[in-house]
Design a protein around this motif. Sequence first.
Motif, PDB file in Angstrom:
ATOM      1  N   GLN A 134      -5.473  10.270  -3.333  1.00 59.81           N
ATOM      2  CA  GLN A 134      -7.115  10.573  -2.908  1.00 59.81           C
ATOM      3  C   GLN A 134      -7.687  10.499  -4.539  1.00 59.81           C
ATOM      4  O   GLN A 134      -7.294  10.462  -6.053  1.00 59.81           O
ATOM      5  CB  GLN A 134      -7.154  11.488  -2.858  1.00 59.81           C
ATOM      6  N   TRP A 135      -8.250   9.170  -4.485  1.00 59.41           N
ATOM      7  CA  TRP A 135      -9.317   9.208  -5.977  1.00 59.41           C
ATOM      8  C   TRP A 135     -10.206  10.579  -6.171  1.00 59.41           C
ATOM      9  O   TRP A 135     -10.842  11.003  -4.868  1.00 59.41           O
ATOM     10  CB  TRP A 135     -10.431   8.010  -6.067  1.00 59.41           C
TER      11      TRP A 135
ATOM     12  N   ASN B 235      -3.563   4.016 -11.976  1.00 61.17           N
ATOM     13  CA  ASN B 235      -4.166   5.361 -11.082  1.00 61.17           C
ATOM     14  C   ASN B 235      -5.893   5.927 -11.767  1.00 61.17           C
ATOM     15  O   ASN B 235      -6.117   6.748 -12.087  1.00 61.17           O
ATOM     16  CB  ASN B 235      -3.629   6.269 -11.544  1.00 61.17           C
TER      17      ASN B 235
ATOM     18  N   ALA C  74       0.290  -1.143  -0.053  1.00 56.84           N
ATOM     19  CA  ALA C  74       0.063  -0.148  -0.291  1.00 56.84           C
ATOM     20  C   ALA C  74       0.848   1.252  -0.425  1.00 56.84           C
ATOM     21  O   ALA C  74       0.325   2.052  -1.212  1.00 56.84           O
ATOM     22  CB  ALA C  74      -0.923   0.069   1.090  1.00 56.84           C
TER      23      ALA C  74
ATOM     24  N   CYS D 237       2.806   1.572  -3.394  1.00 58.24           N
ATOM     25  CA  CYS D 237       1.123   2.285  -4.779  1.00 58.24           C
ATOM     26  C   CYS D 237       1.127   3.887  -4.444  1.00 58.24           C
ATOM     27  O   CYS D 237       1.151   4.142  -5.643  1.00 58.24           O
ATOM     28  CB  CYS D 237      -0.062   1.336  -4.086  1.00 58.24           C
ATOM     29  N   ARG D 238       0.605   4.152  -3.391  1.00 55.72           N
ATOM     30  CA  ARG D 238       0.305   5.142  -2.908  1.00 55.72           C
ATOM     31  C   ARG D 238       1.908   5.999  -3.405  1.00 55.72           C
ATOM     32  O   ARG D 238       1.585   7.594  -4.176  1.00 55.72           O
ATOM     33  CB  ARG D 238       0.147   5.619  -1.144  1.00 55.72           C
TER      34      ARG D 238
ATOM     35  N   TYR E 256      -6.552   9.161  -9.945  1.00 55.71           N
ATOM     36  CA  TYR E 256      -5.572   9.231  -8.935  1.00 55.71           C
ATOM     37  C   TYR E 256      -4.986   9.556  -8.570  1.00 55.71           C
ATOM     38  O   TYR E 256      -3.926   9.814  -9.388  1.00 55.71           O
ATOM     39  CB  TYR E 256      -5.258   7.388  -8.271  1.00 55.71           C
TER      40      TYR E 256
ATOM     41  N   CYS F  23      -0.206  -2.655  -8.093  1.00 59.26           N
ATOM     42  CA  CYS F  23      -1.459  -2.141  -7.671  1.00 59.26           C
ATOM     43  C   CYS F  23      -2.225  -1.621  -8.852  1.00 59.26           C
ATOM     44  O   CYS F  23      -2.328  -1.766 -10.485  1.00 59.26           O
ATOM     45  CB  CYS F  23       0.035  -0.473  -7.802  1.00 59.26           C
ATOM     46  N   SER F  24      -3.221  -0.950  -8.166  1.00 58.00           N
ATOM     47  CA  SER F  24      -4.875  -1.229  -9.049  1.00 58.00           C
ATOM     48  C   SER F  24      -4.173   0.015 -10.590  1.00 58.00           C
ATOM     49  O   SER F  24      -4.808  -0.231 -11.443  1.00 58.00           O
ATOM     50  CB  SER F  24      -5.343  -0.793  -8.342  1.00 58.00           C
TER      51      SER F  24
ATOM     52  N   GLY G   1      -2.742   4.190  -7.190  1.00 61.76           N
ATOM     53  CA  GLY G   1      -3.949   3.341  -6.582  1.00 61.76           C
ATOM     54  C   GLY G   1      -3.030   2.602  -4.963  1.00 61.76           C
ATOM     55  O   GLY G   1      -2.784   3.189  -4.871  1.00 61.76           O
ATOM     56  N   ASP G   2      -4.477   1.724  -5.250  1.00 60.17           N
ATOM     57  CA  ASP G   2      -4.398   0.823  -3.920  1.00 60.17           C
ATOM     58  C   ASP G   2      -3.805  -0.627  -4.932  1.00 60.17           C
ATOM     59  O   ASP G   2      -3.653  -0.935  -5.822  1.00 60.17           O
ATOM     60  CB  ASP G   2      -5.746   0.292  -4.066  1.00 60.17           C
TER      61      ASP G   2
END
Length: 1676
Positions: A654-655, A633, A569, A572-573, A650, A630-631, A578-579
């Motif tokens: 934040q989304w 952005n 996490a 990815c951040r 993303y 990661c998911s 994203g997540d």
Amino acid sequence: MISITAEKLHFVFYLSIGLLSLPLLTECDKIRLVGPSRCSGRLEVYHSDSWGTVCDDHWSIANADVVCRELNCGTVLHAKKGAFFGEGQNRIWLDDVQCTGHEPSVLQCPHRPMGENNCGHSEDAGVVCSEYVRVVNGSNRCSGRVEVHHDGNWKRVCNDWTKADADVVCREINCGTPVDQAEVLYFGETHDLGGVKPKCFGNERSLSQCRLQEFKESCVGATVVCTNKLLRLSNGTSRCSGRVEVYHDGQWGTVCDDRWGMPEADVVCREMNCGSALSVQYRAFFGRGQDRVWLDDVECTGHEKSLADCPHRGFGENDCDHNEDAGVVCSDSVRLFNGTDRCSGRVEVFHNGQWGKICNNWGNEDAAVVCKELNCGPPKPTQESFNFGDSGLKAYTSRCSGNVTSISQCTLQELAGRCEAVSLSCGGNPLRLVNGTDRCSGRVEVQHDGQWGTVCDDEWDIKDAEVVCRAMDCGTAKTAKSSSFFGQGQGPIWLDDVGCIGNETSLMHCRNSTLGVHNCGHGEDAGVVCSANIRLMNGTDQCSGRVEFYHGGLWSAAYNLNWGMNEAAVVCREMNCGDPVKFSGSYGQGRHSRGYTISCSGRESSLTLCTLREYVRTGQDRFEEASVKCSGNVKLSDGPSQCAGRVEFYDNGQWGNVCGESWDVNDGNVVCRQLDCGRAHKITTVAEYGHGTGQTWIDQIRCNGMESTLSQCPQRPFRDKTCNTSSVAGVVCTGSLEVRLANGRDECSGRVEVRHGNVWQTVCDTDWTLSKAGVVCEQLECGNALSAPGAAHFGQGSGSVVEASNSCFDNVTSLQQCSLKGFRGSRCGHEHDASALCAGNPLRLVNGTDRCSGRVEVQHDGQWGTVCDDEWDIKDAEVVCRAMDCGTAKTAKSSSFFGQGQGPIWLDDVGCIGNETSLMHCRHSTLGVHNCGHGEDAGVVCSANIRLMNGTDQCSGRVEFYHGGLWSAAYNLNWGMNEAAVVCREMNCGDPVKFSGSYGQGRHSRGYTISCSGRESSLTLCTLREYVRTGHDRFEEASVKCSGNVKLSDGPSQCAGRVEFYDNGQWGNVCGESWDVNDGNVVCRQLDCGRAHKITTVAEYGHGTGQTWIDQIECNGMESTLSQCPQRPFRDKTCNTSSVAGVLCTGSLEVRLANGRDECSGRVEVRHGNVWQTVCDTDWTLSKAEVVCEQLECGNALSAPGAAHFGQGSGSVVEASNSCFDNVTSLQQCSLKGFRGSRCGHEHDASALCAEQIRAVGGSGQCSGRVEIFYKGQWGTVCDDEWGMSNADVVCRQLGCGHAVSAPMSAHFGRGTGPIWLDNVECRGEESALTHCTHPGFGVNNCGHGEDAGVICLGALQKPQITFSPAPEVNWGERVEITCSVVTEHMGGTFVLKKTQGSFQMEKFSENEAATFILPRADFSQRGSYFCEYQKKLPNQVIYYPQGNTADLSVKVKLEKPIISLTSPHAMVIYSPDKISVTKGSSFSITCSIHSTYPGGFFYLTKSNKSTVASLPAFGHSIFYMAYFEFPALDYTNQGEYNCVYGLNISSMSFCSLPSKSLQVTVIATSSSSVVSGLVGGLVVLLLVLVIGYLVWRRRRQGAGTIVQFSNRFGGAIMQDLDERSNGAFNGRIHNTQVNENAQSSSPEHNNADVDNSVERVPEDLAGRVCYERQPLVLS
């Protein structure tokens, strides 16, 4: 004691063997090739106890290379796609394999996880390896040390082989023919292989077919260099720069610059045996090529051995023209080998035609030269340790001094012994980030000419930021910032319009405008934000991969110990990705021996803020380095599936929603691609999927649809910084639909696959019907179902199979419900997969004469409507005919040819490329938006019943015809000219030329034999007999080549004459009333006759006997055939038939300029008959170039460069004789009779650069007005498309009017008349003439005179002048000062000194009106024509002054006449008589001396002007040199007349002085009287010499003299020391007689009979001997 039975012993033995064999289970045991031999076939991989195939997505020669090496199968030959070796079965284990070529196993290359794929077995990959031979350690796949597979082992081939053996090897590995090696190249040695001596005849297909003899003793391995001439660089400044061209299918073609970057350049430079890649060039930088564009979207890793090995669209598949031709600039003298990047490695130099290494005893100056030459900045400090290995190449020592710019200009000396190669690491191109929040964010600044400057944000995007972040060692790019986000910079703006692909190693390698040229201010400074402390390696996208983080000044590995979702996490951040989706995966292993274990809470903003513990790996550790997926952005929220919904993006942790105001289908396609959801099926902007709870990003996203992620799309704020937040972007991807059609030509055809959850399943063809296929087509909005084939018509799928039940395929609703609840499973195999073929967007042809002609109508929203004919052409018609299954387009009709339609006009401004599968896929305006009426309805006429496949144009190819509702093959049985005539007539393609050819084979197992009389109107009217082919049939499918529908009649050649057009079975003239140069260009292009040189409309070539077509033809000049041009009736429906169209193409001229930017610049080629020949640059002058320019009506000659300035030609070479190039008439006569051949090579091809006359009309004077050009005898205007200040600058300078003040457009100075000669002109500002700027060609435009361009110039600017000091003619080695001066008010500018030939250029800034350039020692390379340029840089522009006139510098060698003199041994006096008598048996010496600035020469003593008695090297210093010739005992044979000659070699040329004055030596008998007489005579002479010497002494203190030393016959010589000799020689010149000083003696001839054996003979190997074997003796 323990007893063990025999059975137990056997068990233990076999168990031991089995256990010991486990480590030997290599990757080779896990792959195999299934095909005709062990080394060719379909690639299969063993995984999970079963064999499976590999998908051909991304399949490349690099992948195949790894397979061949892994299977011990020699050199890779082919990487096969499309199930070339048949379709496999079971699972598809691998997909998206992307090897670099160096991996030990294909399983270790990057690829999707095992079993994940989007393929069918019709895409199974295959490999063909050479099996029996391989070449290793070479610079490309066609060179290296030869090894052969013999008796189950690889063995080296011994080097005492023959050319026949080498021929077989080169042929076997598909590499052409061997090159004769003047010197055997070193490709390393191997000591663990046995030796083999081959004996080949030369015609064998494989070395294994030759007789191979085992060689027990040690032998040196054979090497080979094959000339696989599949690549060349054209029109560059050296052998290692130019436009990239590849050879394919017997023809050279260019490479499109889409995706062109440094990895591709690296491959080209290596394949061309050049040094390192310095830069890539775009937009036809080296001129526009000709013929085909062979390659597009080339994507190399940089490790391939050939450009053709890189992934690309396929040969001939492109969407480019020659304005996008790619180029490269390689170093031709140096390369860095085996380094970690392009700016580090082992230094190797190209010297004397081959590569060698530099020894490591070099200095900082040498290192600086190499780094600068490679554009790699300064060298890194020597205290840093680099070792990039050694090599067995020749070794050289280097010594660089002075202002050299290349290692090739340094002194290189071969070293006989061994030395260690030097390793070098350069600092790279200077780049910095300013005013950011850390070291990896900020305003981008680059350094040039010692000054930092900024980068403009025009076209700045995430790909450019990626390059910056990589160059700064800052991880991955997070954002590309614009609008001076990090504050405004100062100083120059160095870069603008930067366009990186993303894989470049330096920003300078990306596409950009010329350094310092821009249209920006500092309010547009670009910036970047990089990930700084983290990067993901070897992933499938920027949000997946192996984790590395920056800690303690180094990149370190994160180990997969206690690695989990919390740590993922944070990654990815920090990556703005994203997540986290997964915290494990296979992304390869780095080379880190130490790294860190990491523990995070999951809330940290950076991985470096987590708990880090250093860990050193050992050999026992089995864990891998940590990885993450990661998911990304972007995601789709609140939709029915992950592939449909509201778009969320993303950023900064934040989304948020994406504003829908500028959202379009291109943006939607990128989102769907990024999410692996197919294509955009539909986009929404009205919050159809809700508003969500996050914020709405207000930047507008502008994707072009080709990006792989949304973050790569340009993002700019809305002008008012606001967005209507009720407008939210959404998309429905095809991956969210309940059904899809896979493996078809488009989304409306293919194998039926249905979705349940996230699993796709195929449908069994049992109970599959056309009505069920109709439900699928309806759901996909693809119109009606045309057919419902089964039996895996579009290839076999994978996964589970479901039934085609009525309950699921009754209607769209039932299909959706089954997708939700699940389908009933089936026991079908994939060989029964069902398919559907939909009509696509419904299309029909109305009111035509058959099913394949009529008005084009499309259906939208349940309503039929028409298509407007704006921009409607043959390419659009091609798409319609293909979509209607109607063969080939014959004509594109306009002006409601088939009557006016009714209802809406759905389409306007349609612009197809021609290869689309639906009219809706072409560029067009919004559906229903148009500016037309039904009087402009478009129509088509298709060939209907016949088509030609795989041809080079629409009038050639393999014949297929429509019969019985199907397309069938015509077989080549009794196929002849009658049948070909019917085909050509039916295709509207003129007369048959050939009825055979190789256009490939179709997949028809049955077809027809055909017999025609030749008069039928259609092939279907001939006698047809069905024929089913068997495996024994050896005939091919029938083919034809037609003349085409245009020809030139009654002219002097096939490229000049009256234009005749073929239609409806007959030839006819073309009406000349609307005939223009655009039309002529198309005709010439279609006939392969070059361009239109001149058009005629007055029946210059007669009227002919056929009819005259009365339609007016309106070509834009870019069409490939005349039938592609729009044809409209004249408004009054009549044509003045006395006006007949004709054209004179450049292919009919006596001369042409090839490989230039246009027909007025290029390599000079002259025609004799139909053969074109190049011209040697010996005796090539500006006046001769003027004749060429005059003949081509191209204005005046600006320059006449030689040395293959526009690339080397081919074929024979002729002389530039005065008799042929005196005037246009003499040129025409030589073209008729033939030119005199020359022995020149093509490296001496002559060129010409012409410039059309220009003027400014309608302004206040000659320096302002409408720009007009005089071309082909007619004044015409320039269109204002792309018109700007740089264009105007060139015009003003060409007019001698200084710098441009303004570049008015829109006919500011009134509308012109006549042709519009130029359009889309794009100048850099430095060109010497407007026509030398980039433009589509003369007469090619889409403008009216309301768009005429103009200029307003600053005023008349003086040309800079040039002077030479001491004179225009100087001695070799003399210092030369070249002064450029200019009369100007703009003090403080840059003078540029250039030569008309070559790339010589020197620059100097001067605050005054002059600058002096110094050539310290003139040599012959500096001879030639020089000119000056002057430019003044202002804050926002550069003022370029007109180019100065040329002036010639001559370099000569001037030698004085040497002196011959005698010295008395008794009186110690030097004197120089004309004759002397000497007693027989005496001994004496003759000294030749000279004042010369040229050391290193020889003195030659000649006798009786015939023979050389002796030669001695001159000795001395500074400007005085001498040599002594001794006669130990005189004989009568020694008497005669003696002279001295001084000779030497300079720059491989021999030079000799004039002979000295003569000295007559008479030998007399010995007697007392003679002794007394001699003594008295000597005293008298002595007295006379003293008197004369005293009188002359003060006037001449220095001189050259000849010393004769007498000695008595008993050996009592009277000698002086060297100083006394020197003084004597100087004094002796006082007594020189000047009477014969200017008299020239005849050249001595060599005569051995006259040489005294007691004197040293002339060395046979002295170059100076040439002095006596040629006339004249003196060269100057």
